[in-house]
Design a protein around this motif. Structure first.
Motif, PDB file in Angstrom:
ATOM      1  N   TRP A 127       5.201  65.166  40.414  1.00 38.37           N
ATOM      2  CA  TRP A 127       5.698  64.908  39.057  1.00 38.37           C
ATOM      3  C   TRP A 127       7.003  64.103  39.105  1.00 38.37           C
ATOM      4  O   TRP A 127       7.195  63.165  38.348  1.00 38.37           O
ATOM      5  CB  TRP A 127       5.949  66.229  38.333  1.00 38.37           C
ATOM      6  CG  TRP A 127       4.722  66.882  37.786  1.00 38.37           C
ATOM      7  CD1 TRP A 127       3.416  66.590  38.068  1.00 38.37           C
ATOM      8  CD2 TRP A 127       4.698  67.968  36.852  1.00 38.37           C
ATOM      9  NE1 TRP A 127       2.580  67.421  37.380  1.00 38.37           N
ATOM     10  CE2 TRP A 127       3.317  68.272  36.627  1.00 38.37           C
ATOM     11  CE3 TRP A 127       5.650  68.712  36.210  1.00 38.37           C
ATOM     12  CZ2 TRP A 127       2.929  69.291  35.756  1.00 38.37           C
ATOM     13  CZ3 TRP A 127       5.263  69.727  35.332  1.00 38.37           C
ATOM     14  CH2 TRP A 127       3.908  70.016  35.117  1.00 38.37           C
ATOM     15  N   GLU A 135       6.441  60.510  40.028  1.00 37.29           N
ATOM     16  CA  GLU A 135       5.798  59.799  38.923  1.00 37.29           C
ATOM     17  C   GLU A 135       6.791  59.504  37.804  1.00 37.29           C
ATOM     18  O   GLU A 135       6.885  58.371  37.322  1.00 37.29           O
ATOM     19  CB  GLU A 135       4.628  60.641  38.401  1.00 37.29           C
ATOM     20  CG  GLU A 135       3.780  59.965  37.356  1.00 37.29           C
ATOM     21  CD  GLU A 135       2.640  60.874  36.898  1.00 37.29           C
ATOM     22  OE1 GLU A 135       2.262  60.759  35.729  1.00 37.29           O
ATOM     23  OE2 GLU A 135       2.151  61.697  37.702  1.00 37.29           O
ATOM     24  N   LEU A 136       7.557  60.525  37.421  1.00 37.81           N
ATOM     25  CA  LEU A 136       8.494  60.348  36.311  1.00 37.81           C
ATOM     26  C   LEU A 136       9.663  59.450  36.693  1.00 37.81           C
ATOM     27  O   LEU A 136      10.260  58.801  35.828  1.00 37.81           O
ATOM     28  CB  LEU A 136       9.008  61.721  35.839  1.00 37.81           C
ATOM     29  CG  LEU A 136       7.970  62.565  35.083  1.00 37.81           C
ATOM     30  CD1 LEU A 136       8.499  63.973  34.851  1.00 37.81           C
ATOM     31  CD2 LEU A 136       7.638  61.910  33.740  1.00 37.81           C
ATOM     32  N   GLU A 147       9.041  56.177  35.506  1.00 36.38           N
ATOM     33  CA  GLU A 147       8.779  55.990  34.072  1.00 36.38           C
ATOM     34  C   GLU A 147      10.016  56.132  33.202  1.00 36.38           C
ATOM     35  O   GLU A 147      10.063  55.548  32.116  1.00 36.38           O
ATOM     36  CB  GLU A 147       7.741  57.029  33.601  1.00 36.38           C
ATOM     37  CG  GLU A 147       6.384  56.904  34.264  1.00 36.38           C
ATOM     38  CD  GLU A 147       5.439  58.013  33.821  1.00 36.38           C
ATOM     39  OE1 GLU A 147       5.858  58.860  33.013  1.00 36.38           O
ATOM     40  OE2 GLU A 147       4.290  58.028  34.305  1.00 36.38           O
ATOM     41  N   VAL A 148      10.989  56.916  33.623  1.00 39.51           N
ATOM     42  CA  VAL A 148      12.121  57.214  32.736  1.00 39.51           C
ATOM     43  C   VAL A 148      13.428  56.877  33.429  1.00 39.51           C
ATOM     44  O   VAL A 148      13.501  56.737  34.653  1.00 39.51           O
ATOM     45  CB  VAL A 148      12.135  58.708  32.342  1.00 39.51           C
ATOM     46  CG1 VAL A 148      10.852  59.076  31.636  1.00 39.51           C
ATOM     47  CG2 VAL A 148      12.337  59.600  33.563  1.00 39.51           C
ATOM     48  N   LEU A 192      15.713  62.362  33.757  1.00 41.34           N
ATOM     49  CA  LEU A 192      14.582  62.838  34.560  1.00 41.34           C
ATOM     50  C   LEU A 192      14.303  64.324  34.348  1.00 41.34           C
ATOM     51  O   LEU A 192      13.153  64.735  34.158  1.00 41.34           O
ATOM     52  CB  LEU A 192      14.860  62.573  36.045  1.00 41.34           C
ATOM     53  CG  LEU A 192      13.792  63.084  37.020  1.00 41.34           C
ATOM     54  CD1 LEU A 192      12.469  62.360  36.784  1.00 41.34           C
ATOM     55  CD2 LEU A 192      14.257  62.921  38.458  1.00 41.34           C
ATOM     56  N   ARG A 221      12.810  65.103  30.878  1.00 39.06           N
ATOM     57  CA  ARG A 221      11.413  64.681  30.804  1.00 39.06           C
ATOM     58  C   ARG A 221      10.520  65.555  31.682  1.00 39.06           C
ATOM     59  O   ARG A 221       9.375  65.854  31.343  1.00 39.06           O
ATOM     60  CB  ARG A 221      11.278  63.216  31.215  1.00 39.06           C
ATOM     61  CG  ARG A 221      11.867  62.245  30.195  1.00 39.06           C
ATOM     62  CD  ARG A 221      11.107  62.295  28.869  1.00 39.06           C
ATOM     63  NE  ARG A 221       9.709  61.945  29.039  1.00 39.06           N
ATOM     64  CZ  ARG A 221       9.246  60.703  28.998  1.00 39.06           C
ATOM     65  NH1 ARG A 221      10.075  59.705  28.793  1.00 39.06           N
ATOM     66  NH2 ARG A 221       7.960  60.458  29.155  1.00 39.06           N
ATOM     67  N   LEU A 222      11.051  65.967  32.813  1.00 42.42           N
ATOM     68  CA  LEU A 222      10.290  66.835  33.712  1.00 42.42           C
ATOM     69  C   LEU A 222       9.993  68.183  33.033  1.00 42.42           C
ATOM     70  O   LEU A 222       8.863  68.697  33.083  1.00 42.42           O
ATOM     71  CB  LEU A 222      11.083  67.063  34.994  1.00 42.42           C
ATOM     72  CG  LEU A 222      10.425  67.917  36.079  1.00 42.42           C
ATOM     73  CD1 LEU A 222       9.223  67.202  36.657  1.00 42.42           C
ATOM     74  CD2 LEU A 222      11.426  68.247  37.179  1.00 42.42           C
ATOM     75  N   ARG A 279       7.428  67.900  30.275  1.00 43.95           N
ATOM     76  CA  ARG A 279       6.063  67.920  30.827  1.00 43.95           C
ATOM     77  C   ARG A 279       5.678  69.328  31.262  1.00 43.95           C
ATOM     78  O   ARG A 279       4.542  69.769  31.054  1.00 43.95           O
ATOM     79  CB  ARG A 279       5.989  66.963  32.017  1.00 43.95           C
ATOM     80  CG  ARG A 279       4.610  66.849  32.631  1.00 43.95           C
ATOM     81  CD  ARG A 279       4.548  65.701  33.597  1.00 43.95           C
ATOM     82  NE  ARG A 279       3.210  65.557  34.184  1.00 43.95           N
ATOM     83  CZ  ARG A 279       2.865  64.588  35.002  1.00 43.95           C
ATOM     84  NH1 ARG A 279       3.754  63.655  35.322  1.00 43.95           N
ATOM     85  NH2 ARG A 279       1.656  64.522  35.508  1.00 43.95           N
TER      86      ARG A 279
END
Length: 406
Positions: free
Chosen positions: A361, A364-365, A368-369, A374, A377-378, A381
Motif C-alpha cells: 500500500w 502504491e500510495l 499517487e499522493v 501519505l 491517505r493510507l 484506505r
C-alpha cells in the motif's frame, strides 16, 4: 482490620442505606374509596412506611405526582374522571416517569386484564382484598429495585465523567502542536500523526522531544491490552521516561533504563513494545533501537526499507540487551512508525493486511499522493475496508524530510 472485615462493614453500610432509603420512600395511594385508602395506609404504616400520600382519583393523582414526585404508586383501576389505565398511559408518556413503579390493585386478575394492565404501563399487580404481607413484600421489592437502579445510574454517570477526564489527560500526553512545529523546523521535515484509542482509553503513545547537539528523539510505544489498565500504564511509562535525560541521546541505553525501572512494577503478562530513534538534524543520521515494535519504514520515492525493531519488549526480561542501529534519512525520504493493529486488524474479506500488504500500500500510495499526505491517505484506505471499531489502539506517525534543505 483485614480486607474481609472492611468488605463486610462496607456491605452492611450499603444494606443499611438501602433499608433507610426504602423506609423513607414517598408512597402515593390512589383509590376513590376512602375505606380502601385507609386499609392500604394502615398496612403500610404497620410495615414501617410513614411518608404516605393519598389521592381520591386519577386526576388528583397526576397532579400529586407532579407536586410530590413519589417513589411508588399504589393505583386502583376503576375510578371516576381519570381511571387507572389512563393514569398509567399519562405517566409513561412522560420521560420523567418512565421508570416510576406503579403497583396496580385489582379484585379481578383475568389473563385479559393482566395483559391490558401491563400494556398500559403498570409495573406489577397486588390483589384485592389487600393481603398485608403480599402488599409489603411487593412494595419493598419495587422500591429496592428503584433505589438500586438509581444508584447504578449515578455510578455510570460518574464513571462516564471520569473516563472523559482520563481521556483528555491521556490526549495531553501527546506532543502539542508548538513542539511539533519546532521539531519540523529543526529537521526540515513535516510530521504527520494519527492516534485513536480503541475504547475510551488506550495503551498506545507516541512522542518527540528536542535533544542537545541539534538532535531530536521520537518514540512509538504500545502497551499490552487496552482500556483503563493499559491507559494507567501509559501514564506510568510517560512519567518514567521523563527521568532519563542522560540516556535520551542513546536509544539502547534509554530502553535499558526504562526496562530497569518498569520491569519490576509491570504485572505479569503486561509489557510495552517500543521503537525509539534519535535523528541528527545536521547529518540526518538516525540512531535507533527496538523493543518488539512493528518494523518502521523508511520510504523513498521508489522503495521502502524496513528497520530492525526486534528486541525484548519493555517489562518482560530483567536484563535485556538493546542494540543501537544506524540509518539515514535522505532528502525526500520519510520515517514511518505505526502500531500493530494496522497490519493485524481483520479485513473485510477475511485475513489480515500484514506487513507485506502494508508495504505494498505504501509503495502504491507513494506514487499517487504528495508525501506529507501519505499517512492520511493510507489511513483513509485502511478505514475504507475496515470498521471504525478497531480491536486495538491505532497510532501512525511519519517524519517526511523535504526534498532539498532550506
Amino acid at each position: 482490620m483485614n480486607s474481609s472485615e472492611n468488605s463486610s462493614v462496607g456491605g452492611n453500610d450499603r444494606d443499611q442505606e438501602l433499608v433507610a432509603g426504602v423506609k423513607a420512600a414517598k408512597i402515593l395511594i390512589i383509590d376513590d374509596m376512602a375505606l380502601m385508602r385507609k386499609i392500604i395506609g394502615v398496612c403500610l404504616s404497620r410495615g414501617g412506611y410513614e411518608n404516605l400520600l393519598y389521592a381520591e382519583d386519577g386526576e388528583e393523582a397526576l397532579q400529586m405526582v407532579e407536586e410530590h414526585n413519589p417513589d411508588i404508586l399504589i393505583l386502583d383501576l376503576n375510578m371516576p374522571k381519570v381511571n387507572g389505565y389512563e393514569v398509567c398511559h399519562a405517566l409513561r408518556a412522560n420521560e420523567k416517569y418512565k421508570s416510576l413503579p406503579i403497583l396496580v390493585q385489582s379484585a379481578s386478575e383475568t389473563d385479559e386484564e393482566r395483559v391490558q394492565v401491563f400494556a398500559s404501563g403498570a409495573t406489577d399487580f397486588v390483589s384485592k382484598p389487600i393481603n398485608q404481607p403480599e402488599l409489603l413484600a411487593r412494595v419493598q421489592m419495587h422500591l429496592e429495585n428503584k433505589l438500586m437502579i438509581h444508584s447504578l445510574s449515578d455510578f455510570r454517570k460518574r464513571m462516564e465523567t471520569e473516563l472523559v477526564m482520563a481521556r483528555e489527560m491521556q490526549q495531553s500526553l501527546l506532543p502539542e502542536r508548538p513542539v511539533i512545529k519546532e521539531i519540523e523546523k529543526r529537521t526540515n521535515a513535516t510530521i504527520e500523526s494519527f492516534y485513536r484509542a480503541s475504547f475510551e482509553l488506550g495503551g498506545d503513545l507516541w512522542g518527540c522531544w528536542e535533544l542537545p547537539d541539534n538532535k531530536i528523539g521520537i518514540y512509538v510505544l504500545d502497551i499490552t491490552g487496552h482500556g483503563v489498565g493499559s491507559a494507567l500504564n501509559t501514564f506510568r511509562v510517560h512519567a518514567t521516561m521523563a527521568r532519563f535525560k542522560r540516556s535520551k541521546n542513546d536509544p539502547a541505553a534509554f530502553l535499558t533504563d526504562l526496562n530497569r525501572v518498569l520491569q519490576p512494577s509491570f504485572p505479569l503478562g503486561q509489557f510495552a513494545t517500543m521503537f525509539y530513534g534519535v535523528l541528527d538534524c545536521a547529518t540526518h543520521e538516525l540512531t535507533y533501537a527496538g523493543a518488539g515494535a512493528p518494523r518502521p519504514m523508511v520510504i523513498s520515492s521508489d522503495d521502502v526499507r524496513l528497520l530492525d525493531s526486534s528486541g525484548y519488549p519493555v517489562g518482560i526480561a530483567r536484563k535485556p540487551e538493546y542494540v543501537n542501529l544506524k540509518d539515514k534519512l535522505l532528502p525526500g525520504e520519510s520515517l514511518f512508525c505505526y502500531s500493530d493493529v494496522l497490519v493485524e486488524a481483520p479485513q473485510e474479506e477475511g485475513g489480515f493486511l500484514g506487513e507485506e500488504g502494508l508495504v505494498s500500500w505504501v509503495k502504491e500510495l507513494s506514487q499517487e499522493v504528495e508525501r506529507p499526505k501519505l499517512v492520511s491517505r493510507l489511513l483513509k484506505r485502511f478505514f475504507s475496508v475496515q470498521s471504525d471499531l478497531l480491536p486495538d489502539d491505532l497510532t501512525a506517525v511519519a517524519i517526511h524530510r523535504k526534498d532539498v534543505d532550506e
